[in-house]
Design a protein around this motif. Structure first.
Motif, mmCIF file in Angstrom:
data_model
loop_
_atom_site.group_PDB
_atom_site.id
_atom_site.type_symbol
_atom_site.label_atom_id
_atom_site.label_comp_id
_atom_site.label_asym_id
_atom_site.label_seq_id
_atom_site.Cartn_x
_atom_site.Cartn_y
_atom_site.Cartn_z
ATOM 1 N N ASN A 1 -71.183 11.970 49.055
ATOM 2 C CA ASN A 1 -70.478 10.590 49.138
ATOM 3 C C ASN A 1 -69.323 11.326 48.815
ATOM 4 N N ILE A 2 -68.886 11.647 47.810
ATOM 5 C CA ILE A 2 -67.402 11.443 47.129
ATOM 6 C C ILE A 2 -66.226 11.546 48.757
ATOM 7 N N LEU A 3 -66.054 12.875 49.557
ATOM 8 C CA LEU A 3 -66.111 12.639 50.452
ATOM 9 C C LEU A 3 -65.846 11.953 51.146
ATOM 10 N N ASP A 4 -66.426 11.270 51.258
ATOM 11 C CA ASP A 4 -66.199 10.258 52.702
ATOM 12 C C ASP A 4 -65.426 9.011 52.401
ATOM 13 N N PRO A 5 -65.002 9.033 52.927
ATOM 14 C CA PRO A 5 -63.510 8.027 52.675
ATOM 15 C C PRO A 5 -63.780 6.786 53.369
ATOM 16 N N ASN A 6 -64.598 5.599 53.770
ATOM 17 C CA ASN A 6 -65.385 4.955 53.478
ATOM 18 C C ASN A 6 -66.020 4.460 52.210
ATOM 19 N N THR A 7 -65.662 5.267 51.471
ATOM 20 C CA THR A 7 -66.290 5.344 50.043
ATOM 21 C C THR A 7 -65.197 4.880 49.359
ATOM 22 N N ASP A 8 -65.260 3.690 47.958
ATOM 23 C CA ASP A 8 -64.480 3.785 46.882
ATOM 24 C C ASP A 8 -64.253 5.317 45.696
ATOM 25 N N PRO A 9 -62.820 5.846 46.312
ATOM 26 C CA PRO A 9 -62.888 6.747 45.455
ATOM 27 C C PRO A 9 -62.977 7.490 43.973
ATOM 28 N N THR A 10 -62.895 6.322 43.447
ATOM 29 C CA THR A 10 -63.186 5.932 41.858
ATOM 30 C C THR A 10 -64.152 5.720 41.586
ATOM 31 N N LYS A 11 -65.442 4.942 42.118
ATOM 32 C CA LYS A 11 -66.696 4.846 42.143
ATOM 33 C C LYS A 11 -66.909 5.794 40.925
ATOM 34 N N LYS A 12 -68.105 5.848 39.845
ATOM 35 C CA LYS A 12 -68.509 6.671 39.756
ATOM 36 C C LYS A 12 -69.847 7.238 40.456
ATOM 37 N N ARG A 13 -70.122 8.443 40.206
ATOM 38 C CA ARG A 13 -71.774 8.810 40.747
ATOM 39 C C ARG A 13 -72.442 9.631 39.579
ATOM 40 N N LYS A 14 -73.735 8.949 40.447
ATOM 41 C CA LYS A 14 -74.699 9.573 39.358
ATOM 42 C C LYS A 14 -75.854 10.659 39.505
ATOM 43 N N VAL A 15 -75.744 11.751 38.543
ATOM 44 C CA VAL A 15 -77.694 12.588 38.961
ATOM 45 C C VAL A 15 -78.387 12.430 37.654
ATOM 46 N N GLN A 16 -79.219 11.607 37.865
ATOM 47 C CA GLN A 16 -80.388 12.262 36.997
ATOM 48 C C GLN A 16 -81.649 12.623 36.962
ATOM 49 N N LEU A 17 -81.626 13.890 36.073
ATOM 50 C CA LEU A 17 -83.363 14.304 35.823
ATOM 51 C C LEU A 17 -84.002 14.018 35.038
ATOM 52 N N ASN A 18 -85.408 13.361 35.533
ATOM 53 C CA ASN A 18 -85.918 12.963 34.930
ATOM 54 C C ASN A 18 -87.444 13.601 34.232
ATOM 55 N N ILE A 19 -87.790 14.089 33.601
ATOM 56 C CA ILE A 19 -88.744 15.144 33.397
ATOM 57 C C ILE A 19 -89.927 14.291 32.445
ATOM 58 N N THR A 20 -91.508 14.403 32.794
ATOM 59 C CA THR A 20 -92.214 13.076 32.545
ATOM 60 C C THR A 20 -93.355 14.031 32.293
ATOM 61 N N LEU A 21 -93.411 14.169 30.967
ATOM 62 C CA LEU A 21 -94.727 15.129 30.731
ATOM 63 C C LEU A 21 -96.409 14.725 30.061
ATOM 64 N N ALA A 22 -97.323 14.512 30.748
ATOM 65 C CA ALA A 22 -98.459 14.269 30.203
ATOM 66 C C ALA A 22 -99.201 14.953 29.706
ATOM 67 N N PRO A 23 -99.541 14.956 28.420
ATOM 68 C CA PRO A 23 -99.955 15.591 27.991
ATOM 69 C C PRO A 23 -102.220 15.497 27.635
ATOM 70 N N ASN A 24 -102.548 16.535 27.438
ATOM 71 C CA ASN A 24 -103.952 15.946 28.075
ATOM 72 C C ASN A 24 -104.664 16.282 26.527
ATOM 73 N N GLU A 25 -106.259 15.751 25.704
ATOM 74 C CA GLU A 25 -106.389 16.081 25.387
ATOM 75 C C GLU A 25 -106.132 16.058 23.833
ATOM 76 N N LYS A 26 -106.685 17.721 24.481
ATOM 77 C CA LYS A 26 -106.445 18.317 23.093
ATOM 78 C C LYS A 26 -104.883 18.682 23.004
ATOM 79 N N ARG A 27 -103.918 17.852 23.436
ATOM 80 C CA ARG A 27 -102.284 18.746 23.292
ATOM 81 C C ARG A 27 -102.429 20.354 23.208
ATOM 82 N N ASP A 28 -102.923 20.507 23.715
ATOM 83 C CA ASP A 28 -102.495 22.378 24.391
ATOM 84 C C ASP A 28 -101.561 22.473 25.170
ATOM 85 N N ALA A 29 -101.595 20.994 26.612
ATOM 86 C CA ALA A 29 -101.033 21.590 28.030
ATOM 87 C C ALA A 29 -100.611 19.793 28.035
#
Length: 141
Positions: free
Chosen positions: A33-61
């Motif tokens: 996207n940065i190298l694409d001449p059809n996009t604004d070169p100064t716009k910020k791009r973002k990579v987002q890592l979302n880590i979702t944790l779902a604990p069990n009832e015992k809270r051991d995993a």
């Protein structure tokens, strides 16, 4: 004596490297996207890592889901000018302005021919006009 890490959850090793693969793919998309001449070169791009944790009832995993999202720059718009008008019968006509100024002719760089402001060859327009024009100054004998 070996020191064990308190948190042994390396991004490059999560899910047998699956998260690293997703992160690399997202970074590739951002780079493209940065190298694409059809996009604004100064716009910020973002990579987002979302880590979702779902604990069990015992809270051991906990089930863990890792999502990788990208925010890319949109393609820039392509500006042009549109000429609008009605003919003598009231029918609407719309044409793209090709010459840069209404009423101005130009030389088409693709074929080297003189064209009207809407891109019609001048020769063809003049032929049509000659059929329509009545020469009132012409004297009949």
């Amino acid at each position: 004596m070996s020191k064990k890490k308190a948190i042994n959850f390396d991004i490059s090793e999560i899910a047998d490297g699956g998260v690293q693969v997703k992160l690399n793919r997202a970074l590739q998309q951002v780079a493209d996207n940065i190298l694409d001449p059809n996009t604004d070169p100064t716009k910020k791009r973002k990579v987002q890592l979302n880590i979702t944790l779902a604990p069990n009832e015992k809270r051991d995993a906990s089930d863990v889901t890792v999502e990788v999202k990208t925010t890319l720059a949109p393609e820039v718009g392509v500006p042009t000018t549109m000429l609008l008008g009605r003919d003598i019968s009231g029918k609407v006509h719309v044409n793209e302005l090709k010459s840069g100024a209404p009423g101005q002719t130009y030389i088409d760089p693709d074929d080297g021919k003189a064209k009207t402001d809407t891109g019609e060859p001048v020769e063809e327009v003049e032929k049509e006009e000659k059929r329509k024009v009545i020469d009132l100054q012409k004297q009949e004998n």
